[in-house]
Design an enzyme around this catalytic site. Structure first.
Site, PDB file in Angstrom:
ATOM      1  CG  ASN A  64      -1.749  -1.170   1.410  1.00  0.00           C
ATOM      2  OD1 ASN A  64      -2.623  -1.401   0.587  1.00  0.00           O
ATOM      3  ND2 ASN A  64      -1.511  -1.963   2.442  1.00  0.00           N
ATOM      4  CG  HIS A  71       1.933  16.707  14.733  1.00  0.00           C
ATOM      5  ND1 HIS A  71       2.581  16.849  15.936  1.00  0.00           N
ATOM      6  CD2 HIS A  71       2.728  17.315  13.813  1.00  0.00           C
ATOM      7  CE1 HIS A  71       3.706  17.537  15.752  1.00  0.00           C
ATOM      8  NE2 HIS A  71       3.813  17.836  14.474  1.00  0.00           N
ATOM      9  CG  HIS A  75       1.599  12.480  17.086  1.00  0.00           C
ATOM     10  ND1 HIS A  75       0.249  12.361  17.302  1.00  0.00           N
ATOM     11  CD2 HIS A  75       1.914  13.767  17.384  1.00  0.00           C
ATOM     12  CE1 HIS A  75      -0.241  13.522  17.710  1.00  0.00           C
ATOM     13  NE2 HIS A  75       0.751  14.389  17.783  1.00  0.00           N
ATOM     14  CG  ASP A  77       3.788  16.949  19.569  1.00  0.00           C
ATOM     15  OD1 ASP A  77       3.486  16.311  18.553  1.00  0.00           O
ATOM     16  OD2 ASP A  77       2.964  17.604  20.245  1.00  0.00           O
ATOM     17  CG  HIS A  81       4.492  20.649  17.153  1.00  0.00           C
ATOM     18  ND1 HIS A  81       3.861  20.895  15.960  1.00  0.00           N
ATOM     19  CD2 HIS A  81       3.490  20.350  18.042  1.00  0.00           C
ATOM     20  CE1 HIS A  81       2.557  20.742  16.109  1.00  0.00           C
ATOM     21  NE2 HIS A  81       2.299  20.430  17.360  1.00  0.00           N
ATOM     22  CG  HIS A 210       1.605  21.836  22.333  1.00  0.00           C
ATOM     23  ND1 HIS A 210       0.481  21.327  22.918  1.00  0.00           N
ATOM     24  CD2 HIS A 210       1.860  21.043  21.262  1.00  0.00           C
ATOM     25  CE1 HIS A 210       0.057  20.276  22.229  1.00  0.00           C
ATOM     26  NE2 HIS A 210       0.878  20.083  21.216  1.00  0.00           N
TER      27      HIS A 210
END
Ligand SMILES: [Zn+2]
Lengths: 260, 416
Positions: A64, A71, A75, A77, A81, A210
């Site tokens: 495939n 993200h 996942h 970071d 980011h 973040h």
């Protein structure tokens, strides 16, 4: 000494005295992706197109092509980011020191709080309380927030949107600063779709996990699963991103080693 | 006079599904003018530029003065049925299955006498009738004589239904129920008597207004359908593809970018992924089953509708990437039409001007309302046309595009 450690580890893995736990959600088209207002750029969901399946397109082989964002799914970071981490050295998926990608994990069970309040914010006080039972978070460890959010297999319940946006648990702003400045964690991991709470935009600063984690060169893990199978302390996790040049993050196969 | 269409019984699963057949009909090149007009729902004949004589059948030179300039002009269709016949025997495989079949000769008030299929509401000759052009199952323009006044159950006429795609008692898939257009379409096809309506919706976690009310309507079922997900499209086609009589593909991504107004290709790619590749995915998964069911009794598979945009004809630079995706979809739709025609399934392209939606918020009116668009689509199904330009903006741009595409290109650029 280290050679002995690795030999013992290998033997323990073989015998099952150390077990490997998969902390990864299956990459599938139906797994939801992060939602931003439609005028912004969007993260691709996971998509897959069949190239051939033992047929006229390729008689003896099945394969495939897939596409997704950095993200998408479970996942990693990287600091780059976030705007707060954009000028740090070694801040992207290809340059993060690989020594950082294997490490201890502390797991705080917030499943009861998250069940009672989807907007639950993990606080500094709650972590200090956890430390009274399990000891101080060692330096350069991961803090993983167990909420059992990954058990919400219905994407609608997992995303948990209403007219005011998403309602998923995450860390409070002061906790993130505490973890970075006073506990020197390597990063923060979450079962929900972001390391920040669904309503994290309304915190100060917006998206504090973040902002502070990446601003300090620390990492994030999201969409983790099976955190209920990890001990509060003592697990070692592997969370290497794909080596994407100047990448901001990457889907990962997150694994944990736990005592059997 | 016209018996109302009976609600069809459930299909007997031990009987073979009949294979679709088409009426005969290679036409001359000149005759394609009749088809081209019928595809737009118009009845046009050639009129001699020199002497004004109306021509029938279509020809290369005027039957009266041999003039060769014979532009196609709209006809009122008014005329007198002067003779009629009912066919009871035919060697043509298509008509054999549909006998008896009524035909008549109509002397048009405009001059020529034409052969027309007779609607069941027409009186016996001599009688006043109104001739219109329709596309037959083969996609050829043919003439149909209607009664001059509306009669009850007009659309239920057995012969007429061979040329139209009326939603009555048919099962309809609407690919996106999350938009105002999708919801207006659901209401419109339900009001038109659809038996059952499947309504696709993507990204179920995004709550958008109106979907719950649609879900609560009788005969309506929501189905998860994301046109960017090939496996999901295949799965849903496996579940319901063998039942869909009318597929209305209204799913689209509409953003308002040119080339310079946004860097990167993400938005353009999202538009392409739904507007073009989404149609391709749908067509690959749904078209084969629909072709196989094109002669499946009274409620056979009959039509495929694509929501395009008049920007598919000529780019509106302020919405340039969207225009390009719709142009790509138009091209693909023409291929789909070519592949569906052997089964007699009509592919209807809808070319509205700007819709009155959030992405056209800053465009001045007139804009097409979702309800008006839905009405136009149901009307197109009932009339069996191929191309629809709903709303005044679309009608005007289409007319200008036919007249002078370069002039339209310049005008659209200056409007952006
Ligand atoms: Zn003439």
């Amino acid at each position: 000494m280290s050679t002995d450690t690795l030999a013992a580890l290998a033997a323990d893995l073989l015998s099952g005295r150390i077990r490997v736990i998969d902390l990864t959600q299956t990459l599938a088209p139906e797994f939801p992706q992060i939602v931003l207002p439609p005028e912004f750029g969007q993260c691709w969901p996971f998509r897959i197109e069949e190239v051939s399946r033992y047929d006229e397109r390729g008689p003896a082989w099945y394969w495939n092509n897939f596409s997704c964002g950095e993200h998408t799914g479970t996942h990693f970071d990287a600091p780059i980011h976030w705007i707060s981490g954009r000028d740090l050295p070694n801040n992207a998926t290809d340059t993060v020191p690989v020594q950082h990608l294997v490490g201890r994990a502390c797991v705080i069970d917030c499943s009861r709080e998250a069940a009672a309040d989807p907007d639950y914010l993990l606080t500094r006080e709650r972590v200090l309380e956890w430390e009274r039972h399990h000891g101080r978070i060692p330096p350069r460890a991961w803090l993983l927030m167990r909420t059992d959010w990954s058990k919400r297999t219905d994407p609608v319940a997992y995303q948990n949107f209403d007219e005011t946006g998403q309602h998923t648990p995450g860390p409070a702003s002061d906790l993130v600063r505490f973890l970075v400045e006073e506990r020197d964690v390597i990063g923060f991991g979450s079962e929900a779709i972001g390391t920040d709470a669904g309503q994290g935009y309304h915190l100060r600063p917006p998206y504090p996990c973040h902002y502070f984690m990446h601003g300090a060169g620390r990492y994030g893990l999201q969409c983790l699963t099976n955190l209920d199978r990890l001990p509060p302390t003592g697990a070692v996790i592997f969370c290497a991103p794909l080596k994407i040049k100047n990448g901001s993050g990457s889907p990962i196969r997150a694994l944990a080693l736990v005592p059997g | 006079m016209i018996p109302p269409l009976p609600r069809p019984k459930r299909k007997n699963p031990v009987l073979r599904t009949r294979a679709p057949l088409l009426p005969p009909g290679p036409r001359s090149r000149a005759a394609l003018g009749l088809t081209a007009a019928a595809a737009l729902g118009r009845f046009e004949l050639q009129e001699c530029a020199a002497c004004g004589a109306v021509q029938y059948p279509p020809r290369e030179a005027c039957h009266r003065c041999l003039g060769v300039e014979l532009p196609w002009r709209r006809q009122s269709g008014e005329g007198e049925l002067i003779a009629e016949t009912t066919i009871h025997h035919s060697h043509d495989t298509f008509f054999r299955e549909r006998l008896p079949w009524r035909l008549g000769m109509v002397r048009l008030d405009a001059g020529p006498t034409v052969v027309a299929h007779l609607h069941g509401g027409c009186g016996t000759a001599p009688a006043r009738v109104l001739v219109g052009a329709r596309l037959d199952k083969a996609g050829q323009g043919v003439l149909v004589a209607f009664p001059p006044e509306e009669v009850p159950n007009m659309a239920d006429d057995r012969q007429l239904r061979e040329m139209t795609c009326d939603p009555k008692y048919r099962k309809v898939l609407i690919t996106d129920g999350k938009t105002a257009v999708g919801q207006a379409l659901v209401r419109a096809v339900c009001a038109a008597g659809a038996e059952l309506v499947w309504v696709g919706h993507a990204e179920p976690w995004k709550k958008l207004p109106g979907l719950e009310q649609i879900d609560a309507m009788p005969g309506v079922s929501l189905v998860p359908l994301d046109l960017t997900d090939s496996r999901a499209v295949r799965e849903i086609a496996g579940e319901i593809g063998g039942k869909v009589d009318i597929l209305i593909n209204n799913a689209e991504v509409h953003r308002t970018q040119g080339i310079a107004s946004r860097s990167g290709i993400e938005v353009a790619r999202a538009e392409m992924d739904v507007n073009y590749f989404g149609l391709l995915r749908l067509a690959q998964e749904f078209a084969p089953a629909m072709r196989a069911r094109a002669a499946d009794g009274q409620s056979s598979a009959t039509a495929w509708v694509n929501l395009l945009s008049v920007f598919a004809l000529s780019s509106f630079p302020g919405q340039g990437t969207y225009s390009a995706s719709k142009a790509a979809a138009l091209s693909l739709s023409q291929t789909l039409r070519a592949e569906m025609r052997p089964a007699g399934i009509r592919v209807i392209d809808v070319f509205p001007g700007p819709l009155d939606d959030e992405w056209n918020q800053t465009l001045p009116p007139p804009k097409v309302s979702p309800e008006a668009l839905a009405r136009a689509i149901v009307a197109a199904l009932r009339d069996g046309v191929e191309d629809v330009y709903p709303g005044e903006v679309a009608a005007e741009w289409f007319a200008r595009w036919r007249e002078n595409p370069k002039a339209l290109e310049r005008e659209l650029a200056s409007q952006s």
